[in-house]
Scaffold this active site. Structure first.
Site, PDB file in Angstrom:
ATOM      1  N   SER A 117       0.807  -1.288   0.104  1.00  0.00           N
ATOM      2  CA  SER A 117       0.165   0.070  -0.081  1.00  0.00           C
ATOM      3  C   SER A 117       0.903   1.112   0.093  1.00  0.00           C
ATOM      4  O   SER A 117       1.615   1.460  -0.929  1.00  0.00           O
ATOM      5  CB  SER A 117      -0.943  -0.252   1.175  1.00  0.00           C
ATOM      6  OG  SER A 117      -1.942   1.024   0.974  1.00  0.00           O
ATOM      7  N   GLU A 215      -1.600  -2.998  -8.323  1.00  0.00           N
ATOM      8  CA  GLU A 215      -2.986  -3.243  -7.396  1.00  0.00           C
ATOM      9  C   GLU A 215      -3.482  -1.790  -6.941  1.00  0.00           C
ATOM     10  O   GLU A 215      -2.928  -1.004  -7.034  1.00  0.00           O
ATOM     11  CB  GLU A 215      -2.721  -4.153  -6.415  1.00  0.00           C
ATOM     12  CG  GLU A 215      -1.655  -3.594  -5.353  1.00  0.00           C
ATOM     13  CD  GLU A 215      -2.390  -2.910  -4.104  1.00  0.00           C
ATOM     14  OE1 GLU A 215      -3.706  -3.020  -3.917  1.00  0.00           O
ATOM     15  OE2 GLU A 215      -1.648  -2.097  -3.489  1.00  0.00           O
ATOM     16  N   HIS A 289      -4.804  -5.447  -1.619  1.00  0.00           N
ATOM     17  CA  HIS A 289      -5.705  -5.172  -0.429  1.00  0.00           C
ATOM     18  C   HIS A 289      -6.609  -6.147   0.008  1.00  0.00           C
ATOM     19  O   HIS A 289      -7.521  -5.938   0.998  1.00  0.00           O
ATOM     20  CB  HIS A 289      -6.195  -3.567  -0.716  1.00  0.00           C
ATOM     21  CG  HIS A 289      -5.140  -2.583  -0.585  1.00  0.00           C
ATOM     22  ND1 HIS A 289      -4.097  -2.228  -1.269  1.00  0.00           N
ATOM     23  CD2 HIS A 289      -4.971  -1.637   0.548  1.00  0.00           C
ATOM     24  CE1 HIS A 289      -3.372  -1.167  -0.829  1.00  0.00           C
ATOM     25  NE2 HIS A 289      -4.089  -0.993   0.066  1.00  0.00           N
TER      26      HIS A 289
END
Length: 318
Positions: A117, A215, A289
């Site tokens: 992230s 992602e 995630h």
């Protein structure tokens, strides 16, 4: 030959029982129970887990002031006894401190950084400045519902063995419908799309010759993904890619054709923006995630094979 120059990938020695590892918080502050569970997991592998000085600080929505967060990172980088560095969580704020990382310390003594992230900012900066192989992976065993035993063991194997890592296409992922047939090999780089976009024009390394892993977690909708990919394209950041590996696009699973959006869903955006690159694209990798994430080396050689539906990556440790 790719365009990464003559500098070889820096790979740290694999971890062994008795090694020290340190948990830091480059972005948002983690919960104490979250960290305690992770420490317990790391200790079960025979590692000596310790927590950075400022991990539980809070300054606004970040885990302490910028200078304190980067001080924890640099302290871990400079300590010869620390053999790996775990990010306690992502969130926001890592982008504020990447210019002050002590990459000279990592050149002298490479050690992997594990996270995902917002930690993509660290991975990109460390590759750009010292070619360090890192790991896109979770803080182990933060909760059984999100990072169960399988995910925790994937982190362990990525750090304590030199096994290849192979991910298989999952037809249930939102990106699985996006495929440009072929095989491609290159250094695997990337991570969170928002972080990669933020580094455009600042700290984004050359992606020529790379396999780009992407992602994303839902923010403002399809337009956010479209803007990010368009910005990267217009900046020339995607020129010379060897291939694209698409992970999870969380929150877009039901976007299969909204009449209010002209019938487009997430697969249409990805297909429109990426197929024009003229390189193989493998969608549907169960990484990002979502719950029970895998751990993926970054900065090492990887191959995508759309016929087999696989991404295979060399280890980040030796």
């Amino acid at each position: 030959m790719d365009s990464f120059g003559n500098a070889p990938t820096l790979r740290a020695p694999l971890l062994r029982p008795g090694d020290r590892v340190r948990i830091v918080a480059p972005a948002c502050p983690p919960g104490r129970e979250h960290v305690a569970r992770g420490v317990e997991e790391l200790r079960s592998w025979g590692l000596l887990a310790e927590v950075g000085e400022h991990v539980f600080d809070q300054w606004g929505y970040m885990a302490g002031r910028d200078e304190d967060r980067v001080a924890d990172l640099n302290s871990a980088f400079r300590d010869p006894g620390v053999r790996a560095v775990f990010a306690a969580m992502g969130g926001k704020g890592t982008y504020r401190i990447v210019d002050d990382l002590d990459t000279d310390a990592l050149r002298r003594d490479p050690k992997p950084v594990i996270g995902f992230s917002d930690i993509t900012h660290l991975h990109l900066a460390l590759w750009a400045r010292c070619r360090l192989a890192c790991l896109h992976g979770p803080f182990p065993n933060a909760s059984d519902a999100w990072c169960g035993p399988g995910s925790a063991d994937a982190v362990r194997r990525a750090l304590m063995t030199t096994d290849l890592v192979t991910l298989h296409r999952d037809a249930g992922q939102a990106s699985a419908a996006v495929t440009v047939e072929g095989t491609a090999t290159g250094v695997l780089l990337g991570g969170n799309l928002s972080a990669i976009r933020t580094e455009t024009g600042a700290g984004l390394p050359s992606l020529k010759g790379a396999i780009l892993f992407l992602e994303h977690q839902r923010g403002t909708g399809l337009g956010e993904v479209d803007r990010a990919l368009t910005q990267l394209t217009r900046a020339g950041a995607l020129d010379g890619l060897h291939g694209v590996a698409l992970g999870q696009f969380i929150g877009f699973e039901q976007d299969t054709g909204d009449p209010a959006l002209g019938g487009w869903g997430i697969a249409d955006i990805l297909r429109d923006r990426l197929t024009r690159l003229g390189v193989p694209v493998l969608g549907g990798l169960p990484a990002g995630h979502g719950a029970h994430p895998p751990t993926i080396p970054l900065g090492t050689r990887a191959t995508i094979d759309t016929a087999e539906g696989t991404l295979t990556v060399e280890p980040a440790v030796v």
